[in-house]
Scaffold this motif. Structure first.
Motif, PDB file in Angstrom:
ATOM      1  N   PHE A 105       0.782  -1.153  -0.073  1.00  0.00           N
ATOM      2  CA  PHE A 105       0.197  -0.170   0.033  1.00  0.00           C
ATOM      3  C   PHE A 105       0.941   1.196  -0.003  1.00  0.00           C
ATOM      4  CE2 PHE A 105      -2.983   2.996   2.217  1.00  0.00           C
ATOM      5  CZ  PHE A 105      -3.856   3.039   1.135  1.00  0.00           C
ATOM      6  N   PRO A 106       1.849   1.398   0.783  1.00  0.00           N
ATOM      7  CA  PRO A 106       2.672   2.644   0.960  1.00  0.00           C
ATOM      8  C   PRO A 106       3.384   2.961  -0.583  1.00  0.00           C
ATOM      9  CG  PRO A 106       2.827   1.489   2.743  1.00  0.00           C
ATOM     10  CD  PRO A 106       2.096   0.637   1.900  1.00  0.00           C
ATOM     11  N   LEU A 107       3.919   1.821  -1.050  1.00  0.00           N
ATOM     12  CA  LEU A 107       4.524   1.888  -2.348  1.00  0.00           C
ATOM     13  C   LEU A 107       3.620   2.349  -3.536  1.00  0.00           C
ATOM     14  CD1 LEU A 107       6.470  -1.564  -1.944  1.00  0.00           C
ATOM     15  CD2 LEU A 107       7.532   0.703  -1.986  1.00  0.00           C
ATOM     16  N   GLU A 108       2.207   1.923  -3.560  1.00  0.00           N
ATOM     17  CA  GLU A 108       1.436   2.116  -4.464  1.00  0.00           C
ATOM     18  C   GLU A 108       1.288   3.793  -4.328  1.00  0.00           C
ATOM     19  OE1 GLU A 108      -2.046  -0.080  -3.467  1.00  0.00           O
ATOM     20  OE2 GLU A 108      -1.049  -1.907  -4.056  1.00  0.00           O
ATOM     21  N   GLU A 115       6.540  -3.951 -10.865  1.00  0.00           N
ATOM     22  CA  GLU A 115       7.799  -4.802 -10.556  1.00  0.00           C
ATOM     23  C   GLU A 115       8.467  -4.432  -9.178  1.00  0.00           C
ATOM     24  OE1 GLU A 115      11.804  -6.255 -12.880  1.00  0.00           O
ATOM     25  OE2 GLU A 115      10.489  -4.914 -13.844  1.00  0.00           O
ATOM     26  N   GLU A 116       8.722  -3.134  -8.994  1.00  0.00           N
ATOM     27  CA  GLU A 116       9.284  -2.791  -7.837  1.00  0.00           C
ATOM     28  C   GLU A 116       8.608  -3.002  -6.735  1.00  0.00           C
ATOM     29  OE1 GLU A 116      11.779   1.566  -9.316  1.00  0.00           O
ATOM     30  OE2 GLU A 116       9.565   1.454  -8.763  1.00  0.00           O
ATOM     31  N   ILE A 117       7.325  -2.904  -6.736  1.00  0.00           N
ATOM     32  CA  ILE A 117       6.406  -3.504  -5.731  1.00  0.00           C
ATOM     33  C   ILE A 117       6.415  -4.735  -5.286  1.00  0.00           C
ATOM     34  CG2 ILE A 117       4.006  -3.602  -4.737  1.00  0.00           C
ATOM     35  CD1 ILE A 117       3.435  -0.951  -6.387  1.00  0.00           C
ATOM     36  N   ASN A 118       6.454  -5.777  -6.274  1.00  0.00           N
ATOM     37  CA  ASN A 118       6.362  -7.018  -6.137  1.00  0.00           C
ATOM     38  C   ASN A 118       7.623  -7.356  -5.328  1.00  0.00           C
ATOM     39  OD1 ASN A 118       3.805  -7.378  -7.258  1.00  0.00           O
ATOM     40  ND2 ASN A 118       4.493  -7.942  -9.274  1.00  0.00           N
ATOM     41  N   ASP A 119       8.789  -6.838  -6.040  1.00  0.00           N
ATOM     42  CA  ASP A 119      10.150  -7.345  -5.402  1.00  0.00           C
ATOM     43  C   ASP A 119      10.413  -6.844  -3.970  1.00  0.00           C
ATOM     44  OD1 ASP A 119      10.870  -8.447  -8.041  1.00  0.00           O
ATOM     45  OD2 ASP A 119      12.073  -6.754  -8.438  1.00  0.00           O
ATOM     46  N   LYS A 120       9.967  -5.685  -3.686  1.00  0.00           N
ATOM     47  CA  LYS A 120      10.054  -4.976  -2.442  1.00  0.00           C
ATOM     48  C   LYS A 120       9.134  -5.980  -1.419  1.00  0.00           C
ATOM     49  CE  LYS A 120      11.822  -2.054   0.443  1.00  0.00           C
ATOM     50  NZ  LYS A 120      13.373  -2.142   0.448  1.00  0.00           N
TER      51      LYS A 120
END
Length: 350
Positions: A105-108, A115-120
């Motif tokens: 949620f914070p990354l969104e 891709e960055e979200i999934n990796d993180k």
């Protein structure tokens, strides 16, 4: 790292204003696990909410890495808050989203790409031990697991500081211990500074490097945890310490003749810190000063891995020799002495 200058918070009331914080000055160094403890109503929640400006301070400055958060406009503050992760007592998870989606949620909000979200998210769930719970919902998790999700979410934007608002008070002791272990691991691996608000001295003892004691909106005592535990100065601090380390003379000792009739001898309390906890101080007293020493009470604990012991001893014999022995103890490194002479001093003072 964090410098708080003259922090004040006043809440307006119908009958009168409430001064929650009364000019707090504190410094938190980079990489510390800094604890703030105090009784209910001391201002702990106001402090932590002012620290990331969820509450606007009435006065004062909050400086993080040289940046005064109180001087920022709305847009600048939004960016600065990314450096301040926060975990809450009641987890504050989104029940309609999976574990992975809660962490994402914070990354969104920060407009990170998929891709960055999934990796993180994968990296953080691995860090907090929930890699196998990515598709679960909060209602399917235990309290400890939910708090781990909250920790992962707070780390999503790679903050420099992690704020913990009573993060373990809703958890059982075993789960509390595991969460504190996780926070310590995060501090060591990622170098994140942690500011932890609690009313539990056991939490301070287990994880914190430094601690400040808050009472009625003021910091009344601050220092290294080992020093606060072994030589607390304020009554509120002593009460918190005694919840963990029983430093009171047991009731059955209150009628000892050496308290009521000090000419017959002395009743003393000895606190040992560090290596001195293993030294043969009592036997040395008996041998060197030709006096008798009767051990009436003893306790040994560890604080941040440092041994800390308490002994209550009745010394009898020649009074001049007893006084010389007590003077000798006062000169010993890492040993703290108190002579108990009347009922006003039987509750041990450091």
């Amino acid at each position: 790292m964090i410098e708080i200058k003259n922090l004040k918070k006043v809440y307006s009331g119908e009958e009168k204003d409430v001064e929650a914080l009364k000019g707090i000055d504190l410094k938190v160094e980079h990489g510390e696990i800094f604890g703030l403890i105090g009784p209910s109503g001391a201002g702990k929640s106001s402090f932590i909410r002012c620290l990331n400006l969820l509450e606007e301070p009435t006065a004062g400055q909050i400086i993080v890495d040289g940046q005064d958060l109180t001087a920022l406009n709305t847009k600048e503050l939004r960016e600065a808050r990314k450096e301040l992760g926060m975990i809450f007592q009641n987890f504050n998870l989104l029940n309609s989203r999976t574990v992975a989606d809660n962490v994402a949620f914070p990354l969104e909000i920060a407009d990170a790409n998929k891709e960055e979200i999934n990796d993180k998210v994968s990296e953080l769930l691995e860090l907090v031990g929930l890699a196998d719970k990515a598709d679960s919902y909060p209602s399917q998790l235990s309290g400890g697991q939910q708090q781990r999700v909250g920790i992962a979410r707070a780390l999503a934007n790679d903050p420099k500081v992690l704020l913990c608002d009573e993060a373990t008070s809703s958890l059982d002791p075993e789960t509390t211990h595991s969460i504190l272990d996780l926070l310590r691991d995060i501090n060591e691996k990622l170098g994140i500074t942690i500011v932890l608000i609690t009313h539990e001295m056991e939490v301070i003892k287990e994880i914190c490097t430094k601690v400040a004691v808050l009472e009625a909106g003021k910091v009344v005592e601050v220092g290294d945890v080992i020093d606060i535990f072994t030589k607390p100065e304020k009554n509120v601090t002593k009460k918190f310490v005694q919840r963990i380390i029983n430093a009171n003379v047991p009731e059955e000792l209150l009628s000892r003749v050496t308290v009521e009739n000090p000419e017959h001898g002395r009743l003393i309390k000895i606190c040992f810190v560090g290596d001195s906890a293993s030294e043969p101080l009592v036997s040395d007293l008996v041998h060197n000063f030709q006096i008798d020493a009767n051990i009436l009470y003893g306790n040994i604990d560890k604080i941040q891995g440092i041994p800390f012991g308490t002994l209550i001893i009745e010394l009898t014999g020649d009074l001049d020799q007893i006084e010389s022995a007590i003077d000798c103890l006062h000169e010993s490194d890492n040993v703290r002495i108190e002579v108990i002479t009347d009922e006003e001093s039987v509750s041990i003072h450091y």
